[in-house]
Scaffold this motif. Structure first.
Motif, short mmCIF file in Angstrom:
data_model
loop_
_atom_site.label_atom_id
_atom_site.label_comp_id
_atom_site.label_asym_id
_atom_site.label_seq_id
_atom_site.Cartn_x
_atom_site.Cartn_y
_atom_site.Cartn_z
N TRP A 191 -7.65 -2.74 -4.06
CA TRP A 191 -7.25 -1.22 -3.64
C TRP A 191 -7.77 -0.30 -4.63
N GLU A 237 0.71 -1.26 -0.01
CA GLU A 237 0.08 -0.16 -0.06
C GLU A 237 0.78 1.33 -0.08
N HIS A 259 -3.23 -7.61 -4.45
CA HIS A 259 -3.96 -6.35 -3.88
C HIS A 259 -4.42 -5.43 -4.74
#
Length: 451
Positions: A54, A18, A50
């Motif tokens: 996201w 992230e 991911h």
């Protein structure tokens, strides 16, 4: 001893984090949920994940020049239009059926040998451009005909437009071309199996060689007698030179050894470079330079190895710089101010083992403490003045409001001027005064009044 220390590097797969996505989303105010375009190229990523959770609104995704071995975790990107996975370790096309809006796919310079895996792209009805240049499958006989006939929605293949006549011909020869492609795929898969075995064997040999080096280092006992310490200090430079020669030989052997270009060799090269870089960073000494103004001196704290023998340290303090030899390796630093070499001192910290060098400044400051106290007194006076001002304001606020006398605004105009009842009744008097003052005035009723 420090020489017996062994560092074992554990390589973990570098994934999409992230923090990385937010740093690459500066153009979107670091907001990732509404992100439509992101570039994650040259980030040494070894696993793709991911992003489908996201960044659901992604339309353009750049992932070229990484170490990604498999296409995965992008199937939920429904709005994705352009995916760039060039220069990775991908061996087959898969998991793109969910990318409903995919229009352009770049897989240049990968390791795709299963050409039949392009059949999974039939679901991507909006796909118009496909790039497969630099892949092993492009060397198959009938490669282009097979792709053109399989993916009839394509408009461009490897930057070359697909003509209508070319597609008609490819469809006519499709059964024969498909059979040839299957045969070449089987031969390529057998070749890849042999390459994987060879890469595994080479990796095991390298591990065994590293283990031998570790065992030889662990078997080197530290000297106990002063004579042995002296001998070690004298031969330390020779050991450093021998170690440098060994590293050079290892580098030369690694880079000159003929190796096939495979996903394994590409990953092995990356990890070898990373290991050398970490080893080099580990050899660097951390330090801190403190300017002690109160005692008018400069203090250097050099983080040498805790168990390093003090006889292997040589300190040379000059007026403008300091040089420290740690096992024959120089550490030199330019000083911010001129110091006194004769008055300088060096000692080892009993807790950390660091080398602490204290160097008095050449330029002395007279009455430095008095100035500090004077400044403190001055600041105290300012604080007292501020307090008195604040106290004065508080006293004013506590005074009874009835003691203040305010002027009466209604009595500013004198009483004698207020003869009329208002401006409307005062106006005719002014007009009559004007009429009286004008001697030649004649009232002619035919002339309209002036406004």
């Amino acid at each position: 001893m420090e020489d017996s220390a062994v560092f074992i590097w554990i390589f973990q797969n570098v994934t999409v984090t992230e923090d990385l996505v937010r740093r690459r989303a500066e153009h979107n105010n670091c907001e990732i949920f509404s992100l439509e375009e992101i570039s994650l190229h040259q980030q040494e990523i070894e696993k793709l994940e991911h992003l489908d959770k996201w960044c659901r609104d992604l339309k353009i995704l750049y992932l070229q020049n990484n170490l990604i071995p498999k296409i995965e975790n992008v199937g939920k990107l429904k709005k994705l239009e352009y995916l760039n996975l060039a220069l990775n370790n991908i061996e087959r096309i898969e998991n793109l059926e969910g990318c409903e809006e995919l229009k352009k796919l770049d897989l240049t310079a990968n390791f795709i040998g299963e050409l039949s895996s392009i059949e999974s792209l039939k679901c991507n009805i909006h796909l118009k451009e496909l790039f497969l240049m630099g892949n092993p499958c492009t060397e198959f006989e009938g490669y282009r005909q097979f792709v053109v006939a399989t993916l009839q929605q394509l408009k461009y293949l490897d930057s070359k437009e697909i003509e209508r006549s070319e597609r008609i011909k490819a469809l006519q020869n499709y059964p024969e071309v498909k059979w040839k492609i299957r045969e070449q795929e089987q031969a390529y898969l057998l070749k890849r199996a042999r390459e994987k075995e060879e890469a595994q064997r080479r990796m095991q040999e390298r591990k065994d060689e590293k283990q031998k080096q570790i065992d030889s280092k662990l078997g080197f006992d530290s000297p106990d007698s002063p004579q042995e310490k002296t001998n070690q200090a004298e031969g330390d430079g020779e050991q450093e030179r021998c170690r440098t020669v060994e590293n050079d030989d290892e580098d030369r052997k690694f880079w000159e050894e003929p190796t096939p270009y495979t996903p394994e060799s590409r990953l092995e090269t990356h990890r070898y470079i990373e290991e050398k870089r970490r080893a080099k960073d580990n050899g660097r000494l951390h330090f801190s330079l403190k300017d002690d103004e109160e005692n008018n001196q400069i203090i250097l704290d050099l983080a040498v190895y805790r168990h390093l023998d003090t006889s292997l340290l040589h300190v040379d303090v000059q007026p403008t710089y300091i040089r420290v030899l740690v096992k024959g390796k120089p550490f030199q630093l330019v000083l911010p101010e001129e110091v006194k070499p004769d008055s300088s001192s060096a000692k080892r910290s009993q807790t950390t083992g660091h080398l602490v060098v204290t160097m008095p400044k050449a330029k002395e400051i007279i009455l430095a403490k008095q100035k500090v106290s004077a400044s403190i007194k001055h600041s105290d006076c300012n604080i007292q003045q501020k307090n008195t001002r604040r106290n004065g304001q508080v006293e004013k606020l506590e005074v009874d409001p009835s003691k203040y006398s305010f002027p009466d605004v209604t009595k500013i105009i004198q009483e004698k001027e207020r003869t009329g009842q208002g401006p409307i009744k005062l106006q005719p008097q002014k007009v009559t005064e004007v009429k009286k003052s004008c001697v030649d005035f004649e009232n002619d009723e035919d002339v309209p009044p002036l406004i």
